[in-house]
Scaffold this motif. Structure first.
Motif, PDB file in Angstrom:
ATOM      1  N   ASN A  29       0.811  -1.221   0.000  1.00 19.84           N
ATOM      2  CA  ASN A  29       0.000   0.000   0.000  1.00 19.84           C
ATOM      3  C   ASN A  29       0.840   1.265   0.000  1.00 19.84           C
ATOM      4  OD1 ASN A  29      -2.692  -0.969  -0.235  1.00 19.84           O
ATOM      5  ND2 ASN A  29      -2.531  -1.774   1.852  1.00 19.84           N
ATOM      6  N   TRP A  32       1.470   1.776  -3.471  1.00 20.61           N
ATOM      7  CA  TRP A  32       0.217   2.263  -4.073  1.00 20.61           C
ATOM      8  C   TRP A  32       0.171   3.791  -3.999  1.00 20.61           C
ATOM      9  CZ3 TRP A  32      -3.835   5.356  -2.887  1.00 20.61           C
ATOM     10  CH2 TRP A  32      -4.952   5.279  -3.725  1.00 20.61           C
ATOM     11  N   ASN A 163      -5.066   5.450   8.403  1.00 20.99           N
ATOM     12  CA  ASN A 163      -4.060   5.908   7.454  1.00 20.99           C
ATOM     13  C   ASN A 163      -3.350   7.124   8.043  1.00 20.99           C
ATOM     14  OD1 ASN A 163      -2.917   5.661   4.925  1.00 20.99           O
ATOM     15  ND2 ASN A 163      -4.811   6.005   3.819  1.00 20.99           N
ATOM     16  N   GLY A 299      -5.794  -0.925  -4.118  1.00 23.20           N
ATOM     17  CA  GLY A 299      -4.561  -1.284  -3.423  1.00 23.20           C
ATOM     18  C   GLY A 299      -4.659  -2.694  -2.850  1.00 23.20           C
ATOM     19  N   ASP A 300      -3.859  -2.952  -1.816  1.00 26.97           N
ATOM     20  CA  ASP A 300      -3.845  -4.279  -1.199  1.00 26.97           C
ATOM     21  C   ASP A 300      -4.942  -4.329  -0.127  1.00 26.97           C
ATOM     22  OD1 ASP A 300      -3.270  -6.738  -0.201  1.00 26.97           O
ATOM     23  OD2 ASP A 300      -1.359  -6.169   0.717  1.00 26.97           O
ATOM     24  N   TRP A 301      -6.221  -4.298  -0.577  1.00 28.26           N
ATOM     25  CA  TRP A 301      -7.360  -4.184   0.348  1.00 28.26           C
ATOM     26  C   TRP A 301      -7.485  -5.395   1.256  1.00 28.26           C
ATOM     27  CZ3 TRP A 301     -11.248  -7.845   0.066  1.00 28.26           C
ATOM     28  CH2 TRP A 301     -11.267  -8.627  -1.095  1.00 28.26           C
TER      29      TRP A 301
END
Ligand SMILES: O=C(O)CCC(=O)C(=O)O
Length: 323
Positions: A29, A32, A163, A299-301
């Motif tokens: 991420n 990302w 975040n 992204g890398d959810w």
């Protein structure tokens, strides 16, 4: 035929047309965000950076005081709920006291310093709440969860992710976007609480919003550009031509914005000598499912919903009810 591929993409994510995002994201991420920021048109860094006056948050609260503040209810007015529904976002004063903002800023900076190279202009970090008790109080804050549920008019919200976002001096713009493109959630009942952790004047690049819940409709057909800045540029042109008002005003210390997943937003470059640190947490209505086909823009959810597959109910141990 394209002659240049975005350097942040792998061969798999770079494949196909520029607006083809059907493939999953295959890097971290943090990578990302490096990719995503490269999709913004940015002015060159200024010759001279603005030196902001020092701010005094007063006496710093203890952990217990931070916890008590973040657990206490916020007096959300009917007007604020109406503004959110009409504009797609609302900025609320005094959600954090100056001392709580200062404590969170220090902690986020420590965590970022440990995890992210200092050369990166837009520093990001997620899942801090799993490791850090102070950040957990903010991310799982009943006060913030209550505001989000009331704004969305739903009984309960769950955490999607936390975040930390630090825009370093000289880092450029965040591209225009609306988060419905990003989150792999089959609902628009999604809200992000964006809490800048210092006074944030225009020169620092505060989050800026296209006014109007329906502004996204004007840009829904603009082709996404995974290689370059044409999407960002075109959105600016469409808004300019349609006379859409943009709120790019400053944030006072403790002020937090809440934006809906259809609110179109951007953020300016940081032209000051101080890092623009924000804690941005996203919450969604309990009961939502994951979309059937998440894209690379998510992204890398999976790290935010371990074990949850496309089409399934969006609940995992990392998506607690908040508030
Ligand atoms: O902090 C930024 O510059 C962008 C953040 C953002 O777009 C968001 O939290 O939705």
């Amino acid at each position: 035929m394209r002659d240049s591929s975005n350097p942040h993409l792998s061969k798999a994510t770079a494949a196909g047309r520029s607006d083809d995002v059907r493939m999953g994201w295959d890097r971290g991420n943090d990578q990302w965000w490096n990719w995503y920021m490269s999709l913004a048109e940015s002015p060159s860094p200024p010759a001279e950076f603005v030196e902001l006056p020092r701010w005094d948050p007063g006496p710093l609260p203890s952990d217990a005081q931070v916890c008590a503040e973040l657990a206490s209810p916020y007096p959300l007015s009917e007007d604020a709920v109406t503004v959110f529904a009409f504009e797609g976002y609302v900025k609320l004063p005094h959600v954090l006291s100056p001392g709580v903002a200062a404590r969170l800023r220090d902690r986020l900076r420590e965590l970022l310093a440990r995890a992210v190279s200092q050369d990166v202009g837009f520093q990001s970090l997620e899942l801090m709440w799993l490791e850090d008790p102070l950040v957990r109080q903010a991310v799982l804050s009943p006060r913030i969860g209550q505001i989000c549920a009331q704004l969305l008019s739903v009984p309960r919200v769950r955490l999607y992710h936390d975040n930390a976002l630090s825009k370093q001096p000289g880092a450029g713009r965040t591209p225009w976007h609306y988060d419905d493109h990003h989150f792999p959630l089959a609902t628009t009942a999604v809200v992000t609480a964006w809490a800048p952790l210092q006074p944030t004047p225009r020169e620092m690049g505060p989050l800026a919003f296209a006014r109007g819940m329906d502004a996204w409709r004007l840009v829904a057909d603009v082709p996404f550009d995974k290689h370059g800045t044409s999407f960002d540029r075109r959105v600016s042109e469409v808004f300019r031509d349609a006379g859409v008002a943009v709120d790019d005003g400053p944030f006072a210390l403790g002020e937090v914005s809440f934006h809906h997943s259809l609110s179109v937003h951007t953020a300016g470059a940081n032209r000051t000598t101080t890092a623009r640190v924000a804690l941005a947490n996203t919450y969604f209505a309990d009961g939502a499912h994951v979309v059937d086909e998440p894209t690379m823009v998510s992204g890398d959810w999976q790290c935010f919903m371990p074990g949850v597959r496309p089409g399934q109910l969006a609940t995992s141990s990392r998506n607690p009810i908040v508030g």
